[in-house]
Design an enzyme around this catalytic site. Structure first.
Site, PDB file in Angstrom:
ATOM      1  N   ASP A 113       7.198   9.670 -12.575  1.00  0.00           N
ATOM      2  CA  ASP A 113       6.843   9.078 -13.882  1.00  0.00           C
ATOM      3  C   ASP A 113       7.482   9.818 -15.039  1.00  0.00           C
ATOM      4  O   ASP A 113       7.477   9.347 -16.170  1.00  0.00           O
ATOM      5  CB  ASP A 113       5.325   9.111 -14.085  1.00  0.00           C
ATOM      6  CG  ASP A 113       4.608   8.340 -13.002  1.00  0.00           C
ATOM      7  OD1 ASP A 113       3.431   8.615 -12.758  1.00  0.00           O
ATOM      8  OD2 ASP A 113       5.249   7.489 -12.378  1.00  0.00           O
ATOM      9  N   CYS A 141       3.300  -1.977 -12.333  1.00  0.00           N
ATOM     10  CA  CYS A 141       4.705  -1.990 -12.770  1.00  0.00           C
ATOM     11  C   CYS A 141       5.624  -2.462 -11.639  1.00  0.00           C
ATOM     12  O   CYS A 141       5.415  -2.150 -10.490  1.00  0.00           O
ATOM     13  CB  CYS A 141       5.137  -0.585 -13.180  1.00  0.00           C
ATOM     14  SG  CYS A 141       4.259  -0.031 -14.620  1.00  0.00           S
TER      15      CYS A 141
HETATM   16  C1  EPZ Z   1       0.449   6.173  -8.321  1.00  0.00           C
HETATM   17  O1  EPZ Z   1       0.942   4.942  -7.824  1.00  0.00           O
HETATM   18  C2  EPZ Z   1       0.583   6.072  -9.835  1.00  0.00           C
HETATM   19  N1  EPZ Z   1      -0.183   4.926 -10.310  1.00  0.00           N
HETATM   20  C3  EPZ Z   1       2.055   5.908 -10.229  1.00  0.00           C
HETATM   21  O2  EPZ Z   1       2.140   5.904 -11.647  1.00  0.00           O
HETATM   22  C4  EPZ Z   1       2.829   7.115  -9.706  1.00  0.00           C
HETATM   23  O3  EPZ Z   1       4.184   6.966 -10.024  1.00  0.00           O
HETATM   24  C5  EPZ Z   1       2.643   7.200  -8.190  1.00  0.00           C
HETATM   25  O4  EPZ Z   1       1.226   7.286  -7.871  1.00  0.00           O
HETATM   26  C6  EPZ Z   1       3.341   8.414  -7.598  1.00  0.00           C
HETATM   27  O5  EPZ Z   1       2.846   9.578  -8.191  1.00  0.00           O
HETATM   28  C7  EPZ Z   1      -1.532   5.015 -10.365  1.00  0.00           C
HETATM   29  O6  EPZ Z   1      -2.114   6.031 -10.023  1.00  0.00           O
HETATM   30  C8  EPZ Z   1      -2.257   3.806 -10.858  1.00  0.00           C
HETATM   31  P1  EPZ Z   1       2.070   5.816  -4.115  1.00  0.00           P
HETATM   32  P2  EPZ Z   1       0.703   4.544  -6.262  1.00  0.00           P
HETATM   33  O7  EPZ Z   1       1.097   5.099  -3.246  1.00  0.00           O
HETATM   34  O8  EPZ Z   1      -0.587   5.129  -5.799  1.00  0.00           O
HETATM   35  C9  EPZ Z   1       4.881   3.742  -0.953  1.00  0.00           C
HETATM   36  C10 EPZ Z   1       2.609   4.995 -13.761  1.00  0.00           C
HETATM   37  O9  EPZ Z   1       3.638   4.774 -14.394  1.00  0.00           O
HETATM   38  N2  EPZ Z   1       3.672   3.106  -0.397  1.00  0.00           N
HETATM   39  O10 EPZ Z   1       2.073   7.315  -4.138  1.00  0.00           O
HETATM   40  O11 EPZ Z   1       0.901   3.098  -6.124  1.00  0.00           O
HETATM   41  C11 EPZ Z   1       5.251   3.129  -2.294  1.00  0.00           C
HETATM   42  O12 EPZ Z   1       5.990   1.939  -2.114  1.00  0.00           O
HETATM   43  C12 EPZ Z   1       2.529   4.666 -12.282  1.00  0.00           C
HETATM   44  O13 EPZ Z   1       1.566   5.513 -14.232  1.00  0.00           O
HETATM   45  C13 EPZ Z   1       3.793   2.330   0.749  1.00  0.00           C
HETATM   46  O14 EPZ Z   1       4.886   2.183   1.299  1.00  0.00           O
HETATM   47  O15 EPZ Z   1       1.932   5.336  -5.613  1.00  0.00           O
HETATM   48  C14 EPZ Z   1       6.084   4.208  -2.940  1.00  0.00           C
HETATM   49  O16 EPZ Z   1       7.417   4.144  -2.450  1.00  0.00           O
HETATM   50  C15 EPZ Z   1       3.856   4.135 -11.772  1.00  0.00           C
HETATM   51  N3  EPZ Z   1       2.680   1.720   1.248  1.00  0.00           N
HETATM   52  C16 EPZ Z   1       5.442   5.491  -2.413  1.00  0.00           C
HETATM   53  O17 EPZ Z   1       4.638   5.115  -1.272  1.00  0.00           O
HETATM   54  C17 EPZ Z   1       1.432   1.877   0.667  1.00  0.00           C
HETATM   55  O18 EPZ Z   1       0.443   1.310   1.173  1.00  0.00           O
HETATM   56  C18 EPZ Z   1       4.559   6.159  -3.449  1.00  0.00           C
HETATM   57  O19 EPZ Z   1       3.538   5.258  -3.777  1.00  0.00           O
HETATM   58  C19 EPZ Z   1       1.338   2.669  -0.499  1.00  0.00           C
HETATM   59  C20 EPZ Z   1       2.466   3.286  -1.010  1.00  0.00           C
END
Ligand code: EPZ
Length: 437
Positions: A309, A119
């Site tokens: 979410d 997304c």
């Molecule tokens: C997971 O995404 C979920 N997706 C997301 O759900 C969910 O919103 C999110 O976790 C938070 O709970 C899946 O599991 C497939 P993050 P993820 O790494 O793992 C920053 C839905 O609608 N970040 O916890 O990608 C990032 O930019 C989706 O089902 C970095 O900066 O989330 C964000 O601001 C949407 N560098 C924050 O961390 C990185 O290398 C949280 O991201 C990784 C992340």
């Protein structure tokens, strides 16, 4: 482009059943790669995110079956390298491929990962992931259409501290460390229920993992892992989405499979808005008890806080609350794009760059519109809407179902990425709509 024409104004009433969490089952499928024997995963929904991961696994020689009851078998005994051109075909379709790195490096000593999708709710960098993999000893080369990895000296346990409790980066550490040589200590870990379910799966496979109180996870690498047999945790994001739909349409929905423990923060806010719920043995009944809805202040956060979410579907219900509600989105920098369509339908929503809340946020004083003020109640009128992302798309459907008049919602295939049997569920709840491919 698929389109749904909705005649709004009808309360959604009935039962829907949610199966395994989209954000767990895809990772559990990747974990099967680490086993020397076949795995069985139950409650796997038929959604496009699962299909993408299935075909990537099959490209690498994993044999997969997935029946109508949601039972999936994965046999990794003939795992092999895949042709880059075939992998590349999956570029831009999901974020899960980045989690293939550790397992493929353990099994094959190399991996090619296509550019990611997912997304558009923020920049979605993978810097934490790459940092973690380098700490384990992976060598990473950027390619024009993805990244190539190798591990000339094998993968060794590492001491890792995440600057933010990233779900994906925590999963990256788990899937790489369980078969790395020696100890791994992860501080600043995400501890969402989906993460804990993945840890349960890895423990079943033979991994040695302990989760301490202060977001510290310790893993002792083992030489080999077996397959697992597991029934996936229910999808609490889908459950929350249907709960918001019940509130916004003045309806009454029993969400089969939903459990209280993993939704406590959501249930508290739901009750404060004026929603009612009944915890049953086989699910949770969410309904609008009548009377006015109340405004709330929500700050999204990592678990056990209010999940990012959950906010988008709930914002639609907040447009019907009497007064001013505030949502401070602290996880993603750009997750209010969906509100444009709600404003078009008559909602009064103002987006701000400022942090409108008490939690420290990474996006303050930067150019990110990550706080919203919703003034209600405002009647919603049907409109032509194009779905921007998965959760925003569900919110648009809820708004169309709650609005007076007819709405045409396009790009709805984005919704089936994460909501199994979406149209059948709408039908079961008495929604008045027609669907064209
Ligand atoms: C997971 O995404 C979920 N997706 C997301 O759900 C969910 O919103 C999110 O976790 C938070 O709970 C899946 O599991 C497939 P993050 P993820 O790494 O793992 C920053 C839905 O609608 N970040 O916890 O990608 C990032 O930019 C989706 O089902 C970095 O900066 O989330 C964000 O601001 C949407 N560098 C924050 O961390 C990185 O290398 C949280 O991201 C990784 C992340």
């Amino acid at each position: 482009m698929s389109q749904i024409t909705v005649k709004g104004g009808k309360p959604l009433v009935g039962r829907v059943d949610v199966r395994g969490a989209k954000n767990l089952v895809t990772k559990a499928m990747v974990a099967a790669l680490l086993g020397d024997t076949a795995s069985e995963l139950r409650q796997v929904p038929h959604i496009s995110d699962v299909e993408v991961v299935s075909s990537l696994l099959q490209l690498h020689g994993v044999k997969i079956t997935h029946d109508d009851d949601g039972v999936m078998t994965l046999d990794p005994t003939n795992v092999k390298s895949a042709r880059m051109v075939d992998i590349d075909a999956h570029a831009g379709s999901s974020r899960i491929p980045i989690l293939f790195c550790g397992p493929l490096l353990h099994q094959l000593g190399e991996a090619f990962i296509p550019d990611l999708g997912g997304c558009h709710i923020g920049d979605r960098p993978i810097d934490y992931h790459l940092e973690v993999l380098r700490k384990f000893g992976a060598v990473i080369e950027k390619q024009p259409n993805g990244i190539r990895l190798s591990a000339p000296d094998g993968l060794k346990g590492a001491k890792i501290s995440l600057p933010y409790p990233s779900v994906g980066a925590t999963e990256q550490v788990l899937l790489t460390s369980v078969r790395a040589e020696g100890l791994t200590e992860l501080t600043g870990a995400a501890v969402e229920p989906e993460i804990m379910d993945l840890i349960a799966i890895l423990q079943k496979m033979g991994a040695i993992i302990s989760v301490d109180t202060d977001r510290v996870i310790r893993i002792e690498g083992v030489k080999a892992l077996t397959g697992y047999s597991h029934s996936a945790l229910f999808d609490r994001n889908e459950a929350a989405s249907w709960a918001a739909a019940a509130l916004a349409t003045g309806g009454d929905i029993l969400v089969g499979g939903a459990r209280q423990q993993e939704m406590m923060a959501f249930l508290n806010v739901y009750r404060k808005v004026g929603g009612a719920f009944e915890i049953k043995d086989d699910g949770i009944r969410f309904y609008h008890p009548g009377g006015e809805l109340s405004p709330v202040v929500i700050e999204t956060d990592v678990h056990p806080g209010f999940m990012t979410d959950w906010q988008q579907p709930l914002v639609v219900a907040l447009t019907q609350a009497t007064g001013l509600s505030i949502v401070h989105e602290t996880v993603y920098e750009n997750r209010f794009g969906f509100t444009d369509a709600l404003v078009q339908m008559g909602a009064q929503i103002q987006i701000y760059r400022e942090c409108l809340g008490g939690n420290p946020c990474r996006f303050g004083q930067r150019n990110f519109n990550h706080s919203a003020v919703i003034s209600g109640p405002t009647p919603l009128k049907g409109a032509d809407i194009r779905v921007p992302d998965l959760r925003g798309g569900f919110s648009h459907m809820v708004a169309a179902l709650a609005a007076e008049g007819v709405s045409n919602v396009t790009n709805v295939q984005l919704i089936s990425r994460g909501y199994e049997h979406f149209l059948a569920k709408l039908e079961a709840l008495g929604a008045d709509f027609t669907y064209t491919e």
